[in-house]
Design an enzyme around this catalytic site. Sequence first.
Site, PDB file in Angstrom:
ATOM      1  N   HIS A 202       0.817  -1.221   0.000  1.00  0.00           N
ATOM      2  CA  HIS A 202       0.000   0.000   0.000  1.00  0.00           C
ATOM      3  C   HIS A 202       0.852   1.273   0.000  1.00  0.00           C
ATOM      4  O   HIS A 202       0.330   2.355  -0.299  1.00  0.00           O
ATOM      5  CB  HIS A 202      -0.920   0.053   1.227  1.00  0.00           C
ATOM      6  N   ASP A 239      -3.102 -10.451  -2.177  1.00  0.00           N
ATOM      7  CA  ASP A 239      -3.645  -9.909  -0.934  1.00  0.00           C
ATOM      8  C   ASP A 239      -5.113  -9.546  -1.151  1.00  0.00           C
ATOM      9  O   ASP A 239      -5.525  -9.218  -2.264  1.00  0.00           O
ATOM     10  CB  ASP A 239      -2.848  -8.666  -0.537  1.00  0.00           C
ATOM     11  N   HIS A 241      -6.586  -6.943  -0.296  1.00  0.00           N
ATOM     12  CA  HIS A 241      -6.689  -5.525  -0.609  1.00  0.00           C
ATOM     13  C   HIS A 241      -5.836  -5.193  -1.830  1.00  0.00           C
ATOM     14  O   HIS A 241      -4.776  -5.787  -2.037  1.00  0.00           O
ATOM     15  CB  HIS A 241      -6.228  -4.681   0.585  1.00  0.00           C
ATOM     16  N   ASP A 326      -4.725 -12.416   3.926  1.00  0.00           N
ATOM     17  CA  ASP A 326      -5.930 -11.878   4.543  1.00  0.00           C
ATOM     18  C   ASP A 326      -7.193 -12.124   3.725  1.00  0.00           C
ATOM     19  O   ASP A 326      -8.275 -11.656   4.088  1.00  0.00           O
ATOM     20  CB  ASP A 326      -5.771 -10.386   4.835  1.00  0.00           C
TER      21      ASP A 326
END
Length: 423
Positions: A202, A239, A241, A326
Site C-alpha cells: 500500500h 492480498d 486488498h 488476509d
Amino acid sequence: MSMALIVRPFFVPGSAGISGSRNICKKNQWRKYLLKPSGSSINCSFSTEKNPLLPSIQQLADARLIYSVSAALGHNKESHPECSARVPAIVNALEMNELTPKFRGSQILELANFKTATVEDIANVHDKAYVFGLEKAMDEASDSGLIFIEGSGPTYATSTTFQDSLIAAGAGMALVDSVIAASRNSVDPPIGFALIRPPGHHAVPKGPMGFCVFGNVAIAARHAQRTHGLKRIFIIDFDVHHGNGTNDAFTEDPDIFFLSTHQDGSYPGTGKISDIGKGKGEGTTLNLPLPGGSGDIAMRTVFEEIIVPCAQRFKPDIILVSAGYDAHVLDPLANLQFTTATYYSLAKDIKRLAKEVCGGRCVFFLEGGYNLESLSSSVADSFRALLGEDSLASEFDNPAYLYDEPMRKVRDAIQRAKSIHCL
C-alpha cells in the site's frame, strides 16, 4: 516535530468495480510482447562471491527453498492488526511442522545474514523527501513511544520503524540476489520467501499507507532491474486488498507487469478493472476485483484463465509475489473465502508458472494476514507447496465456515478482464 514531514498519500475513493471502457485490444498493444524473447534465459554476471553474506554456490544448489525473517519486534502497537506477533507466529508454525533447516538440512535455507537496504535503494521507488522525513520522525516516535504517520490513517511508527523497514526491504532484496545467483547454475533454482514486516504494497511513492511503510516488492523489482540487469518483472498480488502502492509505482512502466486480485470495494477503494496503466505502461497493469464471498474455485479459475496467459504473453525474467493471507475465510479484515488449501494451490501453481516462463526465478513477500492461526497455517502449507510436498490443509480447514461462491459474478469479472486485456 510537525508531522508535515510525512507526506500523506493521495486517496482515491470509490468502489473497485468493473466500470470503464479502456481496452488494450483496440490498440493491439498486447502484440508487442510477441516480439520479445523468452525471459527464461538471462545473462547475469552477479555472483554470491561478490557478497559474502549470501549463501555459497553449493548451498544454493542444494536448497529447494530459501527464506528470510525480519519480525520487526520493535514496530508494534498492541491490539493493532499489523502487530509484532505476526512473523513469530509463522516461524513457530514452521518449527512445529518441521519446515526449517533444523529438520530439513540443506533442503531449506534460512538467509540469516543480509545487507540492510540503503536510502538509495528505497529512493528507487519512494520520494527522498518522504524517506528522510520518516527518518527524522523517529525522534518524535522515540519521545512519544508511538506516532501515526499517515495523517488520519492507520499506519503507525515506533522508534525502530525506519530501521525495521530498511531491514525488511533488504531481506527481500537479498532473496532476489540469491535466487538469481542460483539460476545461473541451475534450471530449477530455489524459491525465495521473505517473512517480513512492516508490509509494503500500500505504500505509495510519496508516503506510507494502510499499515505499509516502504514498498518491499517494488523496491525488489527495481533492484532486480538495476543490479542484475533483468528487464521484465511480473508481480502477482493476491492480498485481499488492492496493492495500490505497487500499482502507482509502475503504472507507466512497460517492463513491469502488475497483476492484482482483491476484494471488490475493499480498502483502499482503488484497483478498478479499468485501471490498466498509463502512457507507455498502458496494458501492463491488470486489476481484477473479486466479489465478496469469492473463494477457492474463483481463485483457481482466475489463475488459469487470467494469470497464466498474462505471464506467458509478457515473458518475464522473474516473478515477484505480494503474498497476502488476509483473503482467508477466517481473516477479520475482509470477506473472501480463501482457505489454507487455496494458498497451497496458489504457491504450487506460481512455482510451476515461474519454471515455465522465467527459469524458476520467483520470490514471495509477506503482505497481509491478521488471524494468526490462518496466517501461520497457510504460510506453512505454502512452504510445503514450494517444496513439492503434499498439503496438510485438511487438518486446519473447516468446510463448515464456507458457503457457495458467487461464481456468476466471478465469471463476469473474468470475462471483462479478458475482453479488456485481449486474453
